[in-house]
Design an enzyme around this catalytic site. Sequence first.
Site, PDB file in Angstrom:
ATOM      1  N   ASP A 172       0.884  -1.177   0.000  1.00  0.00           N
ATOM      2  CA  ASP A 172       0.000   0.000   0.000  1.00  0.00           C
ATOM      3  C   ASP A 172       0.916   1.220   0.000  1.00  0.00           C
ATOM      4  OD1 ASP A 172      -2.354   1.612   0.301  1.00  0.00           O
ATOM      5  OD2 ASP A 172      -1.969   1.766   2.439  1.00  0.00           O
ATOM      6  N   SER A 173       0.320   2.394  -0.180  1.00  0.00           N
ATOM      7  CA  SER A 173       1.110   3.616  -0.096  1.00  0.00           C
ATOM      8  C   SER A 173       1.610   3.849   1.322  1.00  0.00           C
ATOM      9  CB  SER A 173       0.237   4.802  -0.514  1.00  0.00           C
ATOM     10  OG  SER A 173      -0.848   4.915   0.395  1.00  0.00           O
ATOM     11  N   CYS A 225      -4.425  -1.402  -1.928  1.00  0.00           N
ATOM     12  CA  CYS A 225      -4.600   0.039  -2.093  1.00  0.00           C
ATOM     13  C   CYS A 225      -5.574   0.256  -3.252  1.00  0.00           C
ATOM     14  CB  CYS A 225      -3.239   0.657  -2.416  1.00  0.00           C
ATOM     15  SG  CYS A 225      -3.318   2.404  -2.840  1.00  0.00           S
ATOM     16  N   GLU A 277      -2.353   8.443   8.567  1.00  0.00           N
ATOM     17  CA  GLU A 277      -0.937   8.062   8.601  1.00  0.00           C
ATOM     18  C   GLU A 277      -0.237   8.800   9.760  1.00  0.00           C
ATOM     19  OE1 GLU A 277       1.761   5.692   6.536  1.00  0.00           O
ATOM     20  OE2 GLU A 277      -0.188   6.036   5.670  1.00  0.00           O
ATOM     21  N   CYS A 323     -11.008   3.375   0.659  1.00  0.00           N
ATOM     22  CA  CYS A 323      -9.549   3.537   0.788  1.00  0.00           C
ATOM     23  C   CYS A 323      -9.164   2.709   2.002  1.00  0.00           C
ATOM     24  CB  CYS A 323      -9.189   5.006   1.003  1.00  0.00           C
ATOM     25  SG  CYS A 323      -7.499   5.281   1.576  1.00  0.00           S
ATOM     26  N   HIS A 373      -6.901   2.957   4.115  1.00  0.00           N
ATOM     27  CA  HIS A 373      -6.581   3.726   5.319  1.00  0.00           C
ATOM     28  C   HIS A 373      -7.822   4.012   6.184  1.00  0.00           C
ATOM     29  CE1 HIS A 373      -2.709   4.654   3.432  1.00  0.00           C
ATOM     30  NE2 HIS A 373      -2.318   5.239   4.554  1.00  0.00           N
TER      31      HIS A 373
HETATM   32  N1  DGL Z   1      -4.656   3.352   1.029  1.00  0.00           N
HETATM   33  C1  DGL Z   1      -4.797   3.864  -0.281  1.00  0.00           C
HETATM   34  C2  DGL Z   1      -6.117   3.451  -0.920  1.00  0.00           C
HETATM   35  O1  DGL Z   1      -6.687   2.444  -0.561  1.00  0.00           O
HETATM   36  C3  DGL Z   1      -4.455   5.263  -0.628  1.00  0.00           C
HETATM   37  C4  DGL Z   1      -3.937   6.236   0.350  1.00  0.00           C
HETATM   38  C5  DGL Z   1      -3.133   7.336  -0.319  1.00  0.00           C
HETATM   39  O2  DGL Z   1      -3.721   8.314  -0.807  1.00  0.00           O
HETATM   40  O3  DGL Z   1      -1.913   7.179  -0.358  1.00  0.00           O
HETATM   41  O4  DGL Z   1      -6.594   4.108  -1.809  1.00  0.00           O
END
Ligand code: DGL
Length: 308
Positions: free
Chosen positions: A19-20, A83, A162, A206, A208
């Site tokens: 993931d990011s 992600c 984050e 997302c 996150h």
């Molecule tokens: N966790 C990521 C997602 O599911 C993206 C978060 C980011 O913007 O880096 O889209």
Amino acid sequence: MTRSDAIHAASAAPIGVFDSGIGGLSVLRALRAELPQESFVYLADTGFAPYGERGDAFVRARTEAITAWLKAEHHIKALVVACNTATAAAIHDLRERYPGFPIIGVEPALKPAVAATRTGRIGVLATRGTVASAKFARLLANLQAQAEFIVQPCAGLARAIEHSVEPGVPGTQSRAEVEALCARYLDAMRPFGTQPGAVDTLVLGCTHYVFAEAVLRQLAGPAVRLIETGMPVARHTRRLLAQADALAAHAPADVYLLTTGHPQWLQAAATRWLKAGAPRSATRVHIPNPTQAAAPHLAASALLHGST
Ligand code: DGL
């Protein structure tokens, strides 16, 4: 090596998850519950986050570089792109580049939301990148006749989540930032509830946002159903590995945490969210950004077409 030796070697290899940043830990948590005998290498590309606020070419280039690196350095037997933003931008190219290699992506759970809603109004929270993608537009277009979707791009929310595990930042301060953003984005889709005309289902588009679930639940109220994708993705991963005859049999299950950012952040997040069995340390790795070497569009396209 005989065919059965080869399958055995592949079965003991780890599954790559990336993931990011820390969001994909929500998917890793489900993967570990579904596949306890498997080993995982989790990569948080925190040094290059947030993906949702970058262009598609950047995210595609990072996804490609990370996949090549995980295959070369860790001999992964499958990849879970944990992600939504990277899946939307890059999974098509990735599958074309590695035919036959199991690649599992995540996408906002619009179909399960249609099945769950009673009022017919569904809120969708996702990054700017996901919302702007052609893949998401197609998904939405296929379901728009069945429900009303209120789609909210959530700039800054993944980054705030984050930061909420950043060592040294007081918990109250980072929580306040997450709460303020969640309140702003949910206000744009009120009312919530089970009465006609209200949003009764909220898609966490997302990975996150799963870690802001408590805040979102409090703001939206107890009647609203929150939908995320961890468990369906884990079950799909099991099915693909079984089809490929690549499930681990009795392998000792390990989890390696790697990051292109600060190891303490990933470590703190894993301790908080993976809980039992969270690895005790995270390691920093260097996976070069192709955009550092050349003009971004040239580097990204060279990498994607394999000419570097
Ligand atoms: N966790 C990521 C997602 O599911 C993206 C978060 C980011 O913007 O880096 O889209």
